[in-house]
Design a protein around this motif. Structure first.
Motif, PDB file in Angstrom:
ATOM      1  N   GLU A  10       0.660  -1.124  -0.031  1.00 48.46           N
ATOM      2  CA  GLU A  10       0.101  -0.099  -0.003  1.00 48.46           C
ATOM      3  C   GLU A  10       0.952   1.158  -0.135  1.00 48.46           C
ATOM      4  O   GLU A  10       0.503   2.375  -0.659  1.00 48.46           O
ATOM      5  N   GLY A  11       2.009   1.149   0.689  1.00 49.52           N
ATOM      6  CA  GLY A  11       2.863   2.355   0.721  1.00 49.52           C
ATOM      7  C   GLY A  11       2.460   3.631   1.291  1.00 49.52           C
ATOM      8  O   GLY A  11       1.840   3.472   2.461  1.00 49.52           O
ATOM      9  N   SER A  12       2.532   4.883   0.592  1.00 45.68           N
ATOM     10  CA  SER A  12       2.615   6.181   1.181  1.00 45.68           C
ATOM     11  C   SER A  12       1.126   6.247   0.958  1.00 45.68           C
ATOM     12  O   SER A  12       0.464   6.244  -0.282  1.00 45.68           O
ATOM     13  N   GLY A  13       0.455   7.107   1.768  1.00 48.63           N
ATOM     14  CA  GLY A  13      -0.833   7.562   1.787  1.00 48.63           C
ATOM     15  C   GLY A  13      -1.063   9.060   0.892  1.00 48.63           C
ATOM     16  O   GLY A  13      -2.048   9.221   0.413  1.00 48.63           O
ATOM     17  N   PHE A  14       0.078   9.625   0.539  1.00 48.58           N
ATOM     18  CA  PHE A  14       0.068  10.725  -0.386  1.00 48.58           C
ATOM     19  C   PHE A  14       1.668  11.045  -0.552  1.00 48.58           C
ATOM     20  O   PHE A  14       2.434  10.304   0.120  1.00 48.58           O
ATOM     21  N   PRO A  15       1.876  11.653  -1.745  1.00 51.15           N
ATOM     22  CA  PRO A  15       3.233  11.866  -1.895  1.00 51.15           C
ATOM     23  C   PRO A  15       4.126  12.578  -0.658  1.00 51.15           C
ATOM     24  O   PRO A  15       3.819  13.633  -0.201  1.00 51.15           O
ATOM     25  N   PRO A  16       5.248  11.963  -0.164  1.00 44.87           N
ATOM     26  CA  PRO A  16       6.040  12.528   0.967  1.00 44.87           C
ATOM     27  C   PRO A  16       6.324  13.902   0.886  1.00 44.87           C
ATOM     28  O   PRO A  16       6.906  14.256  -0.312  1.00 44.87           O
ATOM     29  N   ILE A  17       6.420  14.605   1.692  1.00 47.03           N
ATOM     30  CA  ILE A  17       7.192  15.875   1.699  1.00 47.03           C
ATOM     31  C   ILE A  17       8.316  15.947   2.473  1.00 47.03           C
ATOM     32  O   ILE A  17       8.184  15.627   3.655  1.00 47.03           O
ATOM     33  N   ILE A  18       9.484  15.947   1.931  1.00 40.93           N
ATOM     34  CA  ILE A  18      10.643  15.793   2.644  1.00 40.93           C
ATOM     35  C   ILE A  18      11.694  16.748   2.127  1.00 40.93           C
ATOM     36  O   ILE A  18      11.907  16.818   0.989  1.00 40.93           O
ATOM     37  N   SER A  19      12.168  17.703   2.976  1.00 46.08           N
ATOM     38  CA  SER A  19      12.821  18.883   2.404  1.00 46.08           C
ATOM     39  C   SER A  19      14.168  19.235   3.702  1.00 46.08           C
ATOM     40  O   SER A  19      14.101  18.872   4.754  1.00 46.08           O
ATOM     41  N   ALA A  20      14.841  19.988   3.126  1.00 51.03           N
ATOM     42  CA  ALA A  20      15.990  20.307   3.996  1.00 51.03           C
ATOM     43  C   ALA A  20      16.343  21.987   3.769  1.00 51.03           C
ATOM     44  O   ALA A  20      16.127  22.540   2.715  1.00 51.03           O
ATOM     45  N   GLY A  21      16.728  22.771   4.786  1.00 54.91           N
ATOM     46  CA  GLY A  21      16.964  24.410   4.821  1.00 54.91           C
ATOM     47  C   GLY A  21      16.231  25.075   4.085  1.00 54.91           C
ATOM     48  O   GLY A  21      14.934  24.992   4.462  1.00 54.91           O
ATOM     49  N   GLN A  22      16.298  25.887   2.931  1.00 61.27           N
ATOM     50  CA  GLN A  22      15.507  26.543   2.232  1.00 61.27           C
ATOM     51  C   GLN A  22      14.323  26.085   1.705  1.00 61.27           C
ATOM     52  O   GLN A  22      13.180  26.671   1.438  1.00 61.27           O
ATOM     53  N   ASN A  23      14.266  24.728   1.351  1.00 67.05           N
ATOM     54  CA  ASN A  23      13.301  24.093   0.829  1.00 67.05           C
ATOM     55  C   ASN A  23      12.272  23.932   1.781  1.00 67.05           C
ATOM     56  O   ASN A  23      11.093  23.705   1.183  1.00 67.05           O
ATOM     57  N   ASN A  24      12.447  23.780   3.119  1.00 64.74           N
ATOM     58  CA  ASN A  24      11.459  24.047   4.031  1.00 64.74           C
ATOM     59  C   ASN A  24      10.305  25.022   3.993  1.00 64.74           C
ATOM     60  O   ASN A  24       9.187  25.062   4.488  1.00 64.74           O
TER      61      ASN A  24
END
Length: 420
Positions: free
Chosen positions: A222-236
């Protein structure tokens, strides 16, 4: 889920129908991606809620007669050995019955003829369907094409909105749904902790995502319930960030907004931590403001609390925290640091399709999502937990996923072999 669960969901829908009604639900179809390639099939959530089956090209048709009696029939894809050799076996009536509890079946090639006979029989006045679109620019699906045909061919059938019925029913989670969400929480927690274990300066966002995806893969398909949001630094500072191209620099906060799916139900959890495992003083200051606000919300949320007041209460309390530490001087400026709302329901969708309630009641599950984004300091993150409303208060379903500064730092110190 047991077949009785899906049978019960259908009975609840049928109870809301007017007498003399037909109701139709479509499972969904492939969406073209490019050339001869389609996107991975993702079934209609209401169809899944009613049948437990996630396969393209299926139709559920039911009728409620003038005497209140209800019949139902599920139309399956016609068996095709050559097509099934390429794309896998199609569900058969025995398997479909075991899953859904439906006893009457037909094939898709007969649906149009059967519907025509019912439409001209004089026994039915209304037709219910779920033709929801989030945006007018959304593509038309099977149900939209079908309803246009019905309007032209059978204009005397009065079309009714089945989506409103499903929204009402999906607002309160049943015990088996809550248990599925709990399982999704546990899987999500393992995925987040895997990212904490691997975290280090120089790590790319796609590598964090790979850690999360690997864990989810160990628990099934089944995996992820929605596209994961994963970011670092300024991308946050991009709230819905999906690029995964950035690289964590020493001292950067890692923001992740993720959730696993289990038995069709999803959760939605956000955690933030410094990639090097140690919060700076400014990071601590802002993080503790968000954490105090989240903790406060879990103290005050209980049956009778106005749903419209959830966001407002979180914003006001967070402002007081930020004001106390000298970050925000007046309430009118809170939008500089809080960029999004603090609550949305979860269930079969991450932003669940429900009937927005006036007050919260037992059985509701929604997020408490507190985000702080301080662009001048380069610090952006959110703490998001899932709240189950109980008889006397609420429960934080994601509490066991490290969320306080001591919990996060201690977990990373004990488990991260790259840093310690």
């Amino acid at each position: 889920m047991q077949r009785e669960y899906y049978s019960g969901n259908r009975r609840n829908v049928y109870a809301e129908l007017k007498k003399g009604s037909l109701v139709v639900f479509f499972s969904g179809d492939d969406i073209r991606k490019s050339a001869d390639e389609c996107y991975d099939f993702f079934g209609n959530r209401n169809f899944l809620y009613l049948t437990g089956i996630e396969e393209k090209g299926l139709v559920l048709l039911a009728g409620k007669q003038d005497d209140g009696e209800v019949w139902e029939k599920l139309y399956l894809r016609t068996p095709d050995p050559m097509a099934e050799r390429w794309s896998g076996s199609r569900i058969k009536d025995k398997e479909a019955s075991d899953i859904s509890g439906i006893e009457s079946f037909g094939y898709d090639s007969n649906f149009a003829t059967d519907f025509h006979s019912l439409a001209v029989s004089g026994k039915y006045e209304f037709l219910y369907a779920d033709s929801f679109k989030e945006s007018t620019s959304d593509i038309d699906t099977s149900v939209h094409h079908f309803l246009r045909h019905v309007q032209a061919a059978y204009p005397y059938l009065k079309q009714e909105n089945a989506n409103l019925i499903l929204r009402k029913l999906r607002t309160i989670k049943q015990p088996c749904e809550i248990e599925a969400i709990r399982k999704a929480e546990a899987i999500t927690g393992e995925g987040i902790k895997a990212m904490m274990k691997a975290s280090r300066p120089g790590m790319y966002e796609h590598q964090y995502k790979a850690e999360f995806d690997y864990v989810l893969g160990q628990y099934g398909t089944e995996g992820s319930g929605f596209p994961p949001i994963i970011s670092a630094g300024q991308n946050n500072f991009c709230i819905h960030y999906y690029s995964y191209k950035g690289q964590a620099k020493d001292g950067d906060m890692i923001l992740n907004d993720v959730g696993a799916r289990w038995k069709g139900l999803v959760n939605d959890v956000s955690r933030g931590w410094p990639c090097n495992g140690k919060f700076t003083e400014k990071q601590k200051l802002l993080y503790n403001c968000a954490l105090a606000t989240s903790d406060y919300m879990f103290e005050v949320l209980k049956p009778g609390f106005k749903m419209a007041d959830v966001d407002a209460t979180a914003k006001k309390y967070n402002f007081e925290q930020l004001k106390e530490v000298g970050v925000c001087k007046k309430f009118e400026d809170i939008g500089t640091y809080m960029w999004h709302g603090g609550a949305h329901h979860i269930g079969y969708d991450c932003h669940d399709m429900i009937k927005r309630p006036e007050v919260v009641v037992p059985g509701m599950v929604f997020c408490v999502d507190i985000g702080i984004y301080h662009e001048e300091w380069g610090i952006g993150f959110r703490i998001e937990d899932n709240c189950l409303i109980t008889e006397n208060g609420c429960e934080n379903l994601s509490r066991n996923i490290p969320r306080t500064i001591p919990e996060i730092e201690e977990y990373m110190m004990k488990n991260n072999t790259y840093l310690f």
